[in-house]
Design an enzyme around this catalytic site. Sequence first.
Site, PDB file in Angstrom:
ATOM      1  N   SER A 107      39.680  38.461  46.763  1.00 15.74           N
ATOM      2  CA  SER A 107      39.208  37.246  47.414  1.00 15.74           C
ATOM      3  C   SER A 107      38.979  36.120  46.401  1.00 15.74           C
ATOM      4  O   SER A 107      38.997  34.953  46.757  1.00 15.74           O
ATOM      5  CB  SER A 107      37.923  37.536  48.191  1.00 15.74           C
ATOM      6  OG  SER A 107      37.074  38.339  47.413  1.00 15.74           O
ATOM      7  N   GLY A 108      38.774  36.490  45.123  1.00 10.25           N
ATOM      8  CA  GLY A 108      38.490  35.471  44.114  1.00 10.25           C
ATOM      9  C   GLY A 108      39.718  34.925  43.418  1.00 10.25           C
ATOM     10  O   GLY A 108      39.660  33.867  42.797  1.00 10.25           O
ATOM     11  N   ASP A 136      28.572  44.606  43.189  1.00  9.14           N
ATOM     12  CA  ASP A 136      29.799  44.803  43.962  1.00  9.14           C
ATOM     13  C   ASP A 136      30.507  46.100  43.566  1.00  9.14           C
ATOM     14  O   ASP A 136      31.703  46.115  43.318  1.00  9.14           O
ATOM     15  CB  ASP A 136      30.721  43.585  43.768  1.00  9.14           C
ATOM     16  CG  ASP A 136      31.726  43.424  44.905  1.00  9.14           C
ATOM     17  OD1 ASP A 136      31.564  44.092  45.943  1.00  9.14           O
ATOM     18  OD2 ASP A 136      32.676  42.639  44.744  1.00  9.14           O
TER      19      ASP A 136
HETATM   20  P1  ATP Z   1      37.619  41.553  46.044  1.00 10.89           P
HETATM   21  O1  ATP Z   1      38.142  40.303  45.474  1.00 10.89           O
HETATM   22  O2  ATP Z   1      37.421  41.475  47.501  1.00 10.89           O
HETATM   23  O3  ATP Z   1      36.399  42.004  45.314  1.00 10.89           O
HETATM   24  P2  ATP Z   1      39.358  43.334  44.584  1.00 10.89           P
HETATM   25  O4  ATP Z   1      38.321  43.957  43.702  1.00 10.89           O
HETATM   26  O5  ATP Z   1      40.468  44.245  45.030  1.00 10.89           O
HETATM   27  O6  ATP Z   1      38.714  42.708  45.870  1.00 10.89           O
HETATM   28  P3  ATP Z   1      40.277  41.782  42.336  1.00 10.89           P
HETATM   29  O7  ATP Z   1      39.082  42.108  41.532  1.00 10.89           O
HETATM   30  O8  ATP Z   1      40.815  40.405  42.254  1.00 10.89           O
HETATM   31  O9  ATP Z   1      40.001  42.069  43.867  1.00 10.89           O
HETATM   32  O10 ATP Z   1      41.403  42.799  41.903  1.00 10.89           O
HETATM   33  C1  ATP Z   1      42.609  42.930  42.617  1.00 10.89           C
HETATM   34  C2  ATP Z   1      43.277  44.232  42.206  1.00 10.89           C
HETATM   35  O11 ATP Z   1      43.785  44.091  40.879  1.00 10.89           O
HETATM   36  C3  ATP Z   1      42.319  45.429  42.156  1.00 10.89           C
HETATM   37  O12 ATP Z   1      42.302  46.101  43.369  1.00 10.89           O
HETATM   38  C4  ATP Z   1      42.876  46.294  41.048  1.00 10.89           C
HETATM   39  O13 ATP Z   1      43.730  47.267  41.586  1.00 10.89           O
HETATM   40  C5  ATP Z   1      43.675  45.313  40.185  1.00 10.89           C
HETATM   41  N1  ATP Z   1      42.980  45.071  38.917  1.00 10.89           N
HETATM   42  C6  ATP Z   1      41.919  44.273  38.700  1.00 10.89           C
HETATM   43  N2  ATP Z   1      41.556  44.275  37.408  1.00 10.89           N
HETATM   44  C7  ATP Z   1      42.414  45.113  36.783  1.00 10.89           C
HETATM   45  C8  ATP Z   1      42.542  45.591  35.422  1.00 10.89           C
HETATM   46  N3  ATP Z   1      41.717  45.182  34.457  1.00 10.89           N
HETATM   47  N4  ATP Z   1      43.533  46.477  35.161  1.00 10.89           N
HETATM   48  C9  ATP Z   1      44.357  46.901  36.134  1.00 10.89           C
HETATM   49  N5  ATP Z   1      44.280  46.514  37.423  1.00 10.89           N
HETATM   50  C10 ATP Z   1      43.322  45.632  37.747  1.00 10.89           C
END
Ligand code: ATP
Length: 357
Positions: free
Chosen positions: A80-81, A192
Site C-alpha cells: 500500500s505504501g 505491523d
Molecule cells: P502493505 O504495504 O500492505 O504493508 P506489504 O508488506 O506486502 O503490504 P511492501 O512492504 O511494500 O508491502 O512489500 C511488498 C512485497 O515486497 C512484500 O510482500 C515482500 O514479498 C517484498 N519485499 C519487501 N521487502 C523485501 C526485501 N527486503 N527483500 C525481498 N522482498 C521484499
Amino acid sequence: MMKGPKPLKQLQVAVPAQETPVDKFLTASGTFTDGDLRLNQKGMRLISEATESRQPDVKEEDMQFSLEDLETIKVIGKGSGGVVQLARHKWLGTLYALKGIQMNIQEAVRKQIVQELKINQASQCPHVVVCYHSFYHNGIIYLVLEYMDRGSLADIIKQVKTILEPYLAIVCKQVLKGLVYLHHERHVIHRDIKPSNLLVNHSGEIKITDFGVSAVLANSMGQRDTFVGTYNYMSPERISGSSYDYKSDIWSLGLVILECAIGRFPYIPSEQEEGCLSFYELLEAIVDQPPPSAPSDQFSPEFCSFISACLQKDPQERMSSLELLSHPFIKKFEDKDIGLAILVSSLDPPVNIPGDV
Ligand code: ATP
Ligand code: MG
C-alpha cells in the site's frame, strides 16, 4: 452492526488534517533536512554540529553509494505504501530490495520519520532487515534494503498452506529475537507484524521488516491517523482505539503463527472464503469474542500454551518478547538440528533473477 463484503485492505479510517507543504523541509537542491539529518539523491547523512564545524565542506560526492549506481531488475512486490524492486549495484553486482515510498509528509509525522531514519541507519540485529541507505529523489523516498531472496512468510504459506511445529518454533525464535531488539533495545513498537513483513532468505533466516520509517511514511501518505494496510493482526486494545504498547506486536505474532499452523486466518471460519470479513465483523470478533486458540487435539501442549501466551486479550496478561524466548515451545526444539533452509529450499523462489542458473 454494518456488514458488507468490503475487503479489509481497502478500508481506511481518515481524520482530516492540515497539510504541511513538503518543500518546507526541502532545499533547492532537493535535500530533505531536519536538524542533523539530510536526505537527498546522494543519500542520508547525520551531520552533528561537531562534524560540520570540523568539516564544513563535507562533499556529498564523497559518499560511496548513490541511487544512480543501482539498476532495477524487476518488481518484487507492491504494497500500500509503494513498490519494491529487485536492484543490482552496477559495479559490485550486489543485490538489494529497493523500496520506493511517495513522500507526502505532514507535520505530525515529520519528527517521527526523522527518528525512524536514524533508527534504521543504526539497526544492528541479525533478525531485522538491514536498511543500507536511504535516498530522496523526485518526491519519493527510496530505501535500499537487504534483499531477502525467499520472499515473505506470506509467500511461503501460499505454497505450503501449513507449517509444522518444529519449523514454527524456529520462525518464532528468530522473530522474537528481532522483537526483543526492537522492544527492549530500540524501544520501538513495530505496529505491523504480519506474514508479508517477515522475510526469509535462502539460509533460512527470518527477519522483520517495515518497522519504523516505511510504516510511518506509508501511514502518512493520506491523511493523519490514516491506517493503510490490514487490520487483521491488530490487537484488541489497538483496533478498539485504546492506548497500546509493545505487547500489541506479541498479539500480532501469535495470530501470524497460529495462521501458519492451521492454514487459514484464525478469525475466518474454515468454511468461509478468505478475506470476506468486513472491518466491523473483524472488530467485533477481536474485541468481543474469546481469543483464537490452537486446537489441542492437533497441536502439542507447548504450542497451544505459546499461542495462548501471545493471544491474551488483556495486554498485561500477554507475555513479553523476552519472556516468550524462554517459553517451553521455543526450548522444545532448540537442541534439534532443524533449520528453515531445508523448508525454503524445497519451495519455488518468489523471484527468478534473469541471468541466474
Ligand atoms: P502493505 O504495504 O500492505 O504493508 P506489504 O508488506 O506486502 O503490504 P511492501 O512492504 O511494500 O508491502 O512489500 C511488498 C512485497 O515486497 C512484500 O510482500 C515482500 O514479498 C517484498 N519485499 C519487501 N521487502 C523485501 C526485501 N527486503 N527483500 C525481498 N522482498 C521484499
Ligand atoms: Mg511490508
